[in-house]
Motif scaffolding. Structure first.
Motif, PDB file in Angstrom:
ATOM      1  N   PRO A 142       1.008  -1.011  -0.085  1.00  0.00           N
ATOM      2  CA  PRO A 142      -0.003  -0.063  -0.052  1.00  0.00           C
ATOM      3  C   PRO A 142       0.953   1.106   0.040  1.00  0.00           C
ATOM      4  O   PRO A 142       1.953   1.321   0.682  1.00  0.00           O
ATOM      5  N   ASP A 143       0.379   2.348  -0.675  1.00  0.00           N
ATOM      6  CA  ASP A 143       0.953   3.581  -0.657  1.00  0.00           C
ATOM      7  C   ASP A 143       1.226   4.140   0.577  1.00  0.00           C
ATOM      8  O   ASP A 143       2.036   4.780   1.018  1.00  0.00           O
ATOM      9  N   LEU A 147      -5.541   6.333   6.172  1.00  0.00           N
ATOM     10  CA  LEU A 147      -6.493   6.474   5.048  1.00  0.00           C
ATOM     11  C   LEU A 147      -7.140   7.726   5.219  1.00  0.00           C
ATOM     12  O   LEU A 147      -7.248   8.299   6.334  1.00  0.00           O
ATOM     13  N   ALA A 190      -7.648   5.708   0.004  1.00  0.00           N
ATOM     14  CA  ALA A 190      -6.390   5.516  -0.556  1.00  0.00           C
ATOM     15  C   ALA A 190      -6.267   5.016  -1.832  1.00  0.00           C
ATOM     16  O   ALA A 190      -7.320   4.722  -2.361  1.00  0.00           O
ATOM     17  N   GLY A 192      -5.934   2.779  -5.063  1.00  0.00           N
ATOM     18  CA  GLY A 192      -6.101   1.277  -5.086  1.00  0.00           C
ATOM     19  C   GLY A 192      -6.510   1.101  -6.435  1.00  0.00           C
ATOM     20  O   GLY A 192      -6.806   1.857  -7.351  1.00  0.00           O
ATOM     21  N   LEU A 209     -12.255  -1.394  -2.892  1.00  0.00           N
ATOM     22  CA  LEU A 209     -10.843  -1.220  -3.345  1.00  0.00           C
ATOM     23  C   LEU A 209      -9.860  -1.986  -2.658  1.00  0.00           C
ATOM     24  O   LEU A 209     -10.044  -2.512  -1.606  1.00  0.00           O
ATOM     25  N   ASP A 210      -8.891  -2.489  -3.426  1.00  0.00           N
ATOM     26  CA  ASP A 210      -7.642  -3.183  -3.321  1.00  0.00           C
ATOM     27  C   ASP A 210      -6.574  -2.187  -3.081  1.00  0.00           C
ATOM     28  O   ASP A 210      -6.288  -1.593  -4.313  1.00  0.00           O
ATOM     29  N   HIS A 211      -5.752  -2.232  -2.008  1.00  0.00           N
ATOM     30  CA  HIS A 211      -4.881  -1.230  -1.975  1.00  0.00           C
ATOM     31  C   HIS A 211      -3.556  -1.943  -1.698  1.00  0.00           C
ATOM     32  O   HIS A 211      -2.522  -1.369  -1.763  1.00  0.00           O
ATOM     33  N   THR A 217     -10.488  -1.735   1.205  1.00  0.00           N
ATOM     34  CA  THR A 217     -11.618  -1.070   1.829  1.00  0.00           C
ATOM     35  C   THR A 217     -12.990  -1.152   1.220  1.00  0.00           C
ATOM     36  O   THR A 217     -13.166  -1.409  -0.071  1.00  0.00           O
ATOM     37  N   ALA A 235      -6.035   8.411  -4.288  1.00  0.00           N
ATOM     38  CA  ALA A 235      -6.318   8.710  -2.897  1.00  0.00           C
ATOM     39  C   ALA A 235      -7.359  10.100  -3.266  1.00  0.00           C
ATOM     40  O   ALA A 235      -6.655  11.190  -3.815  1.00  0.00           O
TER      41      ALA A 235
END
Length: 280
Positions: A142-143, A147, A190, A192, A209-211, A217, A235
């Motif tokens: 993840p970045d 969040l 975020a 994703g 969403l897949d981060h 999320t 994001a």
């Protein structure tokens, strides 16, 4: 304050640039997040809990496991398995403390509690599909683990709350409700990839969403969806609008965070002071 570590892996080794990486708040309870220090190693360790991959962040000087704890987990000591190249597996303790969540009793339309045969069949189909969605695990890191609040409004403290619909107990509330009017913008918490959208019996119009690395999320009860599976979102990018679809008593956003297939408290990933959502 969210905890910070340095994510400074050499680009030649891991393809990452040095950056500040913020960790969620540590709360080792059912529905919480445990932050476990893994120490140093040349390559990131592989960590699992009950054979499910766990998010690992950091750099060769210090790696950290960020473990989601399921709401249904029993207090006590569990263990995460840690594997390093050329070394035997190590099991580290994960102590889960007890917690008591609140209870709430709601009255809703009987058809939303006592399901018809048709609705029950629909629910079972949707449940099987959503189990697959929640098991998504991409290799990307993840970045950030900090969040954004996905819509402006007052946050509830209802995570973990045990709800009784028309006197019948239901599973604990596995997300955060944010009060907002129908049509208010909902944005990505975020960066994703959209992995699922749909209209579900209980959750209404929903976006997942897949981060990366098991961090997902979910945004529910939307009035409108502005994205489709496969879309990459930044994001703060608009993904839909607040609504009252599915089983609800009024318009709001249900916001969930899933980590290594466990629904965890979104508040642990958000600033303690509410921020207004931004749109693009």
């Amino acid at each position: 304050m969210l905890r910070r570590i340095a994510l400074a892996a050499a680009a030649g080794l891991f393809g990452l640039q040095a950056t500040a990486f913020e960790l969620p708040r540590h709360r080792s309870v059912p529905g919480g997040v445990a932050v476990i220090d893994l120490g140093a190693s040349a390559e990131p360790p592989q960590v699992t809990l009950d054979a499910v991959p766990v998010l690992v962040v950091g750099d060769p000087a210090r790696w950290t496991a960020v473990v989601g704890i399921a709401l249904g987990a029993q207090p006590g000591t569990r263990h995460v398995a840690v594997r390093r190249t050329g070394a035997p597996e190590v099991r580290l303790p994960l102590v889960i403390e007890s917690v008591r969540y609140a209870e709430q009793r709601l009255r809703v339309a009987p058809g939303k509690v006592d399901l018809s045969a048709e609705d029950l069949a629909r629910y079972e189909r949707e449940r099987a599909h959503l189990v697959e969605v929640a098991a998504t695990h991409s290799e990307a890191i993840p970045d950030t683990l900090r969040l954004r609040q996905p819509t402006a409004g007052e946050r509830s403290s209802s995570f973990g709350l045990r709800r009784f619909f028309n006197g019948q107990p239901r599973s604990p509330h596995s997300g955060m409700d944010i009060a907002a009017a129908t049509g208010a913008p909902v944005v990505a918490a975020a960066a994703g990839r959209v992995i699922d959208t749909g209209d579900y019996f209980f959750n209404g119009n929903t976006v997942w969403l897949d981060h990366g690395s098991g961090l997902l999320t979910m945004y529910c009860h939307l009035d409108a969806i502005a994205v489709k599976p496969g879309d990459l979102v930044a994001a703060g990018e608009r993904i839909g609008e607040v609504g009252a679809t599915g089983r609800v008593t009024g318009p709001h956003l249900h916001f969930s965070v899933s980590l290594n297939r466990a629904m965890v408290d979104p508040a642990l990933f958000l600033d303690e002071i509410s921020e207004s959502a931004t749109t693009r």
